[in-house]
Write an enzyme that holds these catalytic residues in place. Sequence first.
Site, PDB file in Angstrom:
ATOM      1  N   PRO A  13      -4.395  40.366  16.559  1.00 31.79           N
ATOM      2  CA  PRO A  13      -5.114  39.386  17.103  1.00 31.79           C
ATOM      3  C   PRO A  13      -3.967  38.536  17.801  1.00 31.79           C
ATOM      4  O   PRO A  13      -3.065  38.232  17.338  1.00 31.79           O
ATOM      5  CB  PRO A  13      -5.634  38.308  16.181  1.00 31.79           C
ATOM      6  CG  PRO A  13      -4.779  38.731  15.064  1.00 31.79           C
ATOM      7  CD  PRO A  13      -4.383  40.280  14.992  1.00 31.79           C
ATOM      8  N   MET A  14      -4.141  38.140  19.115  1.00 30.30           N
ATOM      9  CA  MET A  14      -3.305  37.588  19.879  1.00 30.30           C
ATOM     10  C   MET A  14      -3.928  36.732  21.030  1.00 30.30           C
ATOM     11  O   MET A  14      -4.439  37.041  21.947  1.00 30.30           O
ATOM     12  CB  MET A  14      -2.241  38.533  20.576  1.00 30.30           C
ATOM     13  CG  MET A  14      -1.158  39.070  19.799  1.00 30.30           C
ATOM     14  SD  MET A  14      -0.197  40.398  20.714  1.00 30.30           S
ATOM     15  CE  MET A  14      -1.245  41.757  21.036  1.00 30.30           C
ATOM     16  N   CYS A  96      -0.503  31.565  10.984  1.00 30.18           N
ATOM     17  CA  CYS A  96      -0.242  30.884  12.357  1.00 30.18           C
ATOM     18  C   CYS A  96       0.562  29.779  12.114  1.00 30.18           C
ATOM     19  O   CYS A  96       0.099  28.860  11.225  1.00 30.18           O
ATOM     20  CB  CYS A  96      -1.344  30.568  13.103  1.00 30.18           C
ATOM     21  SG  CYS A  96      -0.933  29.665  14.720  1.00 30.18           S
ATOM     22  N   GLY A 208       4.331  43.622  11.962  1.00 31.52           N
ATOM     23  CA  GLY A 208       5.597  42.724  12.484  1.00 31.52           C
ATOM     24  C   GLY A 208       6.624  43.641  12.966  1.00 31.52           C
ATOM     25  O   GLY A 208       7.068  44.601  12.119  1.00 31.52           O
TER      26      GLY A 208
HETATM   27  C1  LIG Z   1       0.964  35.725  22.227  1.00 33.95           C
HETATM   28  C2  LIG Z   1       0.777  35.907  20.800  1.00 33.95           C
HETATM   29  C3  LIG Z   1      -0.753  35.392  20.407  1.00 33.95           C
HETATM   30  C4  LIG Z   1      -0.785  35.351  18.913  1.00 33.95           C
HETATM   31  N1  LIG Z   1      -2.045  35.023  18.461  1.00 33.95           N
HETATM   32  C5  LIG Z   1      -2.305  35.248  17.198  1.00 33.95           C
HETATM   33  C6  LIG Z   1      -3.616  34.875  16.638  1.00 33.95           C
HETATM   34  O1  LIG Z   1      -4.425  34.166  17.445  1.00 33.95           O
HETATM   35  N2  LIG Z   1      -3.758  35.338  15.346  1.00 33.95           N
HETATM   36  C7  LIG Z   1      -2.887  35.630  14.456  1.00 33.95           C
HETATM   37  O2  LIG Z   1      -3.068  35.693  13.335  1.00 33.95           O
HETATM   38  N3  LIG Z   1      -1.405  36.140  15.075  1.00 33.95           N
HETATM   39  C8  LIG Z   1      -1.543  35.749  16.230  1.00 33.95           C
HETATM   40  N4  LIG Z   1      -0.187  36.311  16.545  1.00 33.95           N
HETATM   41  C9  LIG Z   1       0.794  36.993  15.852  1.00 33.95           C
HETATM   42  C10 LIG Z   1       0.231  38.426  15.992  1.00 33.95           C
HETATM   43  O3  LIG Z   1      -1.052  38.776  15.421  1.00 33.95           O
HETATM   44  C11 LIG Z   1       1.336  39.376  15.011  1.00 33.95           C
HETATM   45  O4  LIG Z   1       1.232  39.047  13.778  1.00 33.95           O
HETATM   46  C12 LIG Z   1       2.720  39.326  15.405  1.00 33.95           C
HETATM   47  O5  LIG Z   1       2.965  39.124  16.901  1.00 33.95           O
HETATM   48  C13 LIG Z   1       3.795  40.138  14.584  1.00 33.95           C
HETATM   49  O6  LIG Z   1       3.332  41.507  15.100  1.00 33.95           O
HETATM   50  P1  LIG Z   1       4.146  42.336  16.370  1.00 33.95           P
HETATM   51  O7  LIG Z   1       5.535  42.219  16.025  1.00 33.95           O
HETATM   52  O8  LIG Z   1       3.445  43.840  16.369  1.00 33.95           O
HETATM   53  O9  LIG Z   1       3.951  41.575  17.627  1.00 33.95           O
HETATM   54  C14 LIG Z   1       0.236  36.265  18.085  1.00 33.95           C
HETATM   55  C15 LIG Z   1       1.311  36.858  18.700  1.00 33.95           C
HETATM   56  C16 LIG Z   1       1.529  36.590  20.079  1.00 33.95           C
HETATM   57  C17 LIG Z   1       2.680  37.357  20.544  1.00 33.95           C
END
Ligand SMILES: Cc1cc2nc3c(=O)[nH]c(=O)nc-3n(C[C@H](O)[C@H](O)[C@H](O)COP(=O)(O)O)c2cc1C
Length: 323
Positions: A13-14, A96, A208
Amino acid sequence: MDFKSAHRACVAPMMQYTDMHDRYLLRLISKNTYLYTEMITTGALIFGKCLDQLDFNKEEHPVAVQLGGSDLNDLIESSKISEGYGYDEINLNVGCPSDRVQKGRFGACLMLEPEHVANCLSEMQNAVTIPVTIKCRLGIDDNDSYEFFENFVSVVKNAGIKNFIIHARNGILSGLSPRQNRMIPPLKYDFVYKLKKDNPDLNIIINGGIKSLEESLEHLDHVDGVMIGRAAYDNPFMLSEFDEHIYGQETKRISKAEIFDEYVSYMTSKESQGYDLSRMVKHLFGLSKGDPHAKAFRKLVLEAIRLKDITPYKSDLRQLLVN
Ligand SMILES: Cc1cc2nc3c(=O)[nH]c(=O)nc-3n(C[C@H](O)[C@H](O)[C@H](O)COP(=O)(O)O)c2cc1C
């Protein structure tokens, strides 16, 4: 597909990124990867302020809604509304670290209240028939030991929750921005692997810093699933081999140009239903990642956003994509 098989690969989720349009684009690339909405707060959901965020395309399944909140009754009500909308899963955000979220007493700070989280999740699960899952971190601030993490998980597990998505780093509640909180605290994959080893009955999805199919396959030797965030947004085409190599499904490989054509027809049809074109076009940025003409492609995407019209750029954009 059972829960475990369905969650071998997930897109994180992002906020501002994984909206319904982005998820549609991702689904054109991979038919199986499990998708998650941006976090939707229970307040916004109950008071009907986020109906566009709750909206999804039927093609997106399997798709989970992520909730942000900590009030038991609001979480129960939001879970029921989400199930009614047709989501396949409800995920609670306990990861978060933003100030705004902390003020609302939800997100990562809830890791300090395992009993409350456990109670909320168990009551949410009692209220719906679809699976309820949690996305959390390893710990918060100085609580960075394996024991803290294990205790949190075991309290939640004892309430009957089996499905954990774990962002494999601590959250730092003061001093670091959400962006820094995704980079500075070190990744500790070994904690997540050990958790799975100690609790083989749990479904554990690791998140992550995962950047490729190869890295995903390595994690899958230790845990049940991987969740990819930034890498999948920045380069959605990386998912094109996931159906075959992670889900073992022979699927026809779709080229970037074909994805582009399908997404353009989608945008045209959604625009006629009143959706804002620029919010859809921006998701194209990543499609040319790694291509020799990526810079020119991105420039034209920016132009289309500025003009709020993709028609004049369609054929040039298509030609710039390498398959
Ligand atoms: C722009 C952005 C928005 C995010 N929004 C959420 C969110 O709404 N809910 C959530 O649980 N994590 C959110 N995250 C965290 C990601 O879900 C994820 O846990 C984190 O980016 C680490 O994973 P990655 O290294 O594969 O990006 C967000 C990350 C980014 C970059």
